[in-house]
Design an enzyme around this catalytic site. Structure first.
Site, PDB file in Angstrom:
ATOM      1  CE1 TYR A 261       5.292  -2.394   2.150  1.00 21.97           C
ATOM      2  CE2 TYR A 261       5.401  -1.652  -0.047  1.00 21.97           C
ATOM      3  CZ  TYR A 261       4.634  -1.350   1.308  1.00 21.97           C
ATOM      4  OH  TYR A 261       3.875  -0.345   1.231  1.00 21.97           O
TER       5      TYR A 261
ATOM      6  CB  ALA B  63       3.061   2.672  -0.093  1.00 15.26           C
TER       7      ALA B  63
ATOM      8  CB  SER C  53      -0.666   5.391  -1.341  1.00 16.06           C
ATOM      9  OG  SER C  53       0.031   5.466  -0.060  1.00 16.06           O
TER      10      SER C  53
ATOM     11  CD  GLN D  95      -3.866   6.057   2.266  1.00 18.01           C
ATOM     12  OE1 GLN D  95      -2.794   6.446   1.645  1.00 18.01           O
ATOM     13  NE2 GLN D  95      -4.076   5.768   3.683  1.00 18.01           N
TER      14      GLN D  95
ATOM     15  CE1 TYR E 151      -2.520   4.186   6.457  1.00 22.34           C
ATOM     16  CE2 TYR E 151      -1.004   4.334   4.790  1.00 22.34           C
ATOM     17  CZ  TYR E 151      -1.910   3.684   5.467  1.00 22.34           C
ATOM     18  OH  TYR E 151      -1.910   2.559   4.947  1.00 22.34           O
TER      19      TYR E 151
ATOM     20  CB  THR F 193      -6.221   4.116   5.678  1.00 22.94           C
ATOM     21  OG1 THR F 193      -6.194   4.290   4.344  1.00 22.94           O
ATOM     22  CG2 THR F 193      -5.856   2.600   5.919  1.00 22.94           C
TER      23      THR F 193
ATOM     24  CE  LYS G 188      -7.610   1.187   0.845  1.00 23.25           C
ATOM     25  NZ  LYS G 188      -6.641   0.478   1.819  1.00 23.25           N
TER      26      LYS G 188
ATOM     27  CB  SER H 120     -10.475  -2.620   2.461  1.00 24.99           C
ATOM     28  OG  SER H 120      -8.950  -2.686   2.292  1.00 24.99           O
TER      29      SER H 120
ATOM     30  CG  HIS I  49      -4.215  -2.268   4.709  1.00 22.69           C
ATOM     31  ND1 HIS I  49      -4.350  -0.915   4.998  1.00 22.69           N
ATOM     32  CD2 HIS I  49      -2.899  -2.319   4.207  1.00 22.69           C
ATOM     33  CE1 HIS I  49      -3.409  -0.151   4.786  1.00 22.69           C
ATOM     34  NE2 HIS I  49      -2.545  -0.908   4.290  1.00 22.69           N
TER      35      HIS I  49
ATOM     36  NE  ARG J 165       0.266  -4.612   2.240  1.00 24.19           N
ATOM     37  CZ  ARG J 165       1.342  -4.785   2.012  1.00 24.19           C
ATOM     38  NH1 ARG J 165       1.767  -5.689   1.208  1.00 24.19           N
ATOM     39  NH2 ARG J 165       2.453  -3.833   1.718  1.00 24.19           N
TER      40      ARG J 165
ATOM     41  CG  ASP K  45      -9.476  -3.009  -0.909  1.00 28.38           C
ATOM     42  OD1 ASP K  45      -9.271  -4.093  -0.089  1.00 28.38           O
ATOM     43  OD2 ASP K  45      -9.011  -2.116  -0.852  1.00 28.38           O
TER      44      ASP K  45
ATOM     45  CB  VAL L 111     -10.722  -7.991  -6.931  1.00 29.11           C
ATOM     46  CG1 VAL L 111     -11.265  -7.912  -8.463  1.00 29.11           C
ATOM     47  CG2 VAL L 111     -11.758  -7.521  -5.849  1.00 29.11           C
ATOM     48  NE  ARG L 112      -4.786 -11.027  -6.448  1.00 34.73           N
ATOM     49  CZ  ARG L 112      -5.159  -9.977  -5.645  1.00 34.73           C
ATOM     50  NH1 ARG L 112      -6.021  -9.109  -5.943  1.00 34.73           N
ATOM     51  NH2 ARG L 112      -4.399  -9.874  -4.654  1.00 34.73           N
TER      52      ARG L 112
END
Ligand SMILES: Cc1cc2nc3c(=O)[nH]c(=O)nc-3n(C[C@H](O)[C@H](O)[C@H](O)COP(=O)(O)O)c2cc1C
Ligand SMILES: CCCCCCC(=O)C(=O)O
Length: 362
Positions: free
Chosen positions: A15, A71, A98, A120, A122, A148, A223, A245, A247, A250, A278, A281-282
């Site tokens: 997930y 989430a 979230s 954020q 929904y 979002t 977003k 973004s 997401h 996903r 976003d 980013v690592r």
């Protein structure tokens, strides 16, 4: 076959990790970052380095590296989003919670009362529920709403469907628990689809952005913006900021990496509002590239989850500290003494690095 049913850790890992469908966008995001080259500068004064402090909608933060809304943190740590909130406070950065958090927005605020936090959103099909959430957020000290806009319907995450993803018994959706349930009845596919069906307003469109304005005085950030047309539209509809973004790859597979559309989105807002970023980013160098291309803050999704899974609050703090120290090093080596020095001149796009360009006679 030994599957997720017998191994909940696999279900949780999938997930967190998965992208949509063939994961083409997910798999090309690192290459997109790496194709942008940094311009090293000689003999910048490292002793004069001032630090990474910056602002977010006028609020001070110690670093432009913030925590994206992800989430269900209790899948890997019993303290869930409260642990993440303490990590953000420990490093004096911003947490975006979230709406689908396991800890409620009030519990999170109590866990790190002095920290800068935003929520954020929904949207529920019920205006009453939405208004109630905005009021709760304002009362609990959240400083903005990140709406979002890339999730009209849920992306096709094949691993979740195969694993029949659902929240384990006893893990609630803290913030929205009083309006919906996490009971899953379906035998087919991902439980996420059922959570969405029960709660989410899929007919939420641009005109509803104007409606939210009447419900709350909190700044509104959109977003999930991925093109210049929508960036311009966000300004037209009165957004206070946009957040570029996809997401975490996903939602719609085969879109570009977010870093590839950042510049055009920045052009779309034409300097009128702030732009956040976003997606993949690592490394500190990735942060520097996003800031150079016009973002004023950068968010991390999965890395905070890996930190949380490994060592709770300390794990998330470690992730933030490592990224920030990498950012500092790359700032010094590109001769940036503070965040405002990170301009477009710090990067060289791959097109200009191609062998054709390098061998061309000028
Ligand atoms: C496990 C997981 C859960 C997420 N949950 C949310 C969410 O509830 N709301 C939202 O707007 N974005 C959500 N996102 C997207 C993130 O906010 C962010 O856009 C993305 O993870 C950034 O990419 P990164 O993971 O490569 O850093 C989620 C991402 C992941 C990986
Ligand atoms: C309304 C869609 C719920 C999605 C659940 C959280 C999320 O955003 C994710 O990417 O997963």
């Amino acid at each position: 076959m030994w599957g997720a049913k017998d191994n909940p850790k696999k279900m949780f890992h999938d997930y967190y990790q998965s992208g949509a469908e063939g994961e083409h966008t997910l798999n090309t995001t690192r290459d997109a970052f790496n194709s942008i080259k940094l311009k090293a500068r000689a003999l910048g004064d490292a002793d004069a380095f001032k630090g990474t402090e910056t602002t977010f909608l006028g609020h001070k933060i110690a670093s432009p590296i913030c925590l994206a809304p992800t989430a269900f943190h209790m899948l890997v740590n019993p303290e869930g989003e409260c642990a993440t909130a303490r990590a953000a406070a420990g490093t004096k950065t911003l947490q975006c919670l979230s709406t689908w958090s396991n800890c409620s927005l009030e519990e999170v605020a109590e866990a790190a009362p002095d920290n800068l936090r935003i929520l954020q959103c929904y949207f529920s099909r019920s205006d009453e529920v939405n208004k109630d959430i905005f009021e709760r957020a304002e009362k609990a000290g959240y400083k903005a709403l990140a709406v979002t806009v890339d999730t009209q319907i849920l992306g096709n995450r094949e691993a979740d469907a195969e694993n029949k993803f659902s929240l384990p018994k006893g893990i609630k959706m803290g913030t929205i628990a009083k309006y919906t349930s996490t009971h899953v009845t379906g035998v087919e596919g991902s439980g996420l689809d059922e959570y969405v069906r029960k709660y989410k307003h899929n007919g939420f469109t641009w005109k509803d952005i104007l409606k939210i304005r009447q419900f709350t005085s909190l700044p509104i950030i959109l977003k999930g913006i991925q093109c210049k047309e929508d960036a311009a539209k966000a300004v037209e509809y009165g957004a206070d900021a946009i957040w570029v973004s996809n997401h975490g790859a996903r939602q719609l597979d085969t879109t570009p990496a977010s870093i590839e559309v950042l510049e055009e989105c920045v052009q779309g807002v034409d300097g009128k509002i702030e732009v956040y970023f976003d997606g993949g980013v690592r490394r500190g160098t990735d942060v520097l590239k996003a800031l150079a291309l016009g973002a004023s803050a950068v968010f991390i999704g999965r890395p905070q989850l890996w930190g949380l899974a490994i060592d709770g609050q300390k794990g998330v703090e470690d992730v933030l500290k490592i990224l920030n120290s990498e950012l500092q090093r790359s700032m010094i080596l590109t001769d940036c003494q503070e965040v405002k020095d990170i301009t477009k001149e710090r990067v060289i796009h791959s097109a200009y690095c191609s062998p054709k360009y390098l061998t061309a006679k000028i």
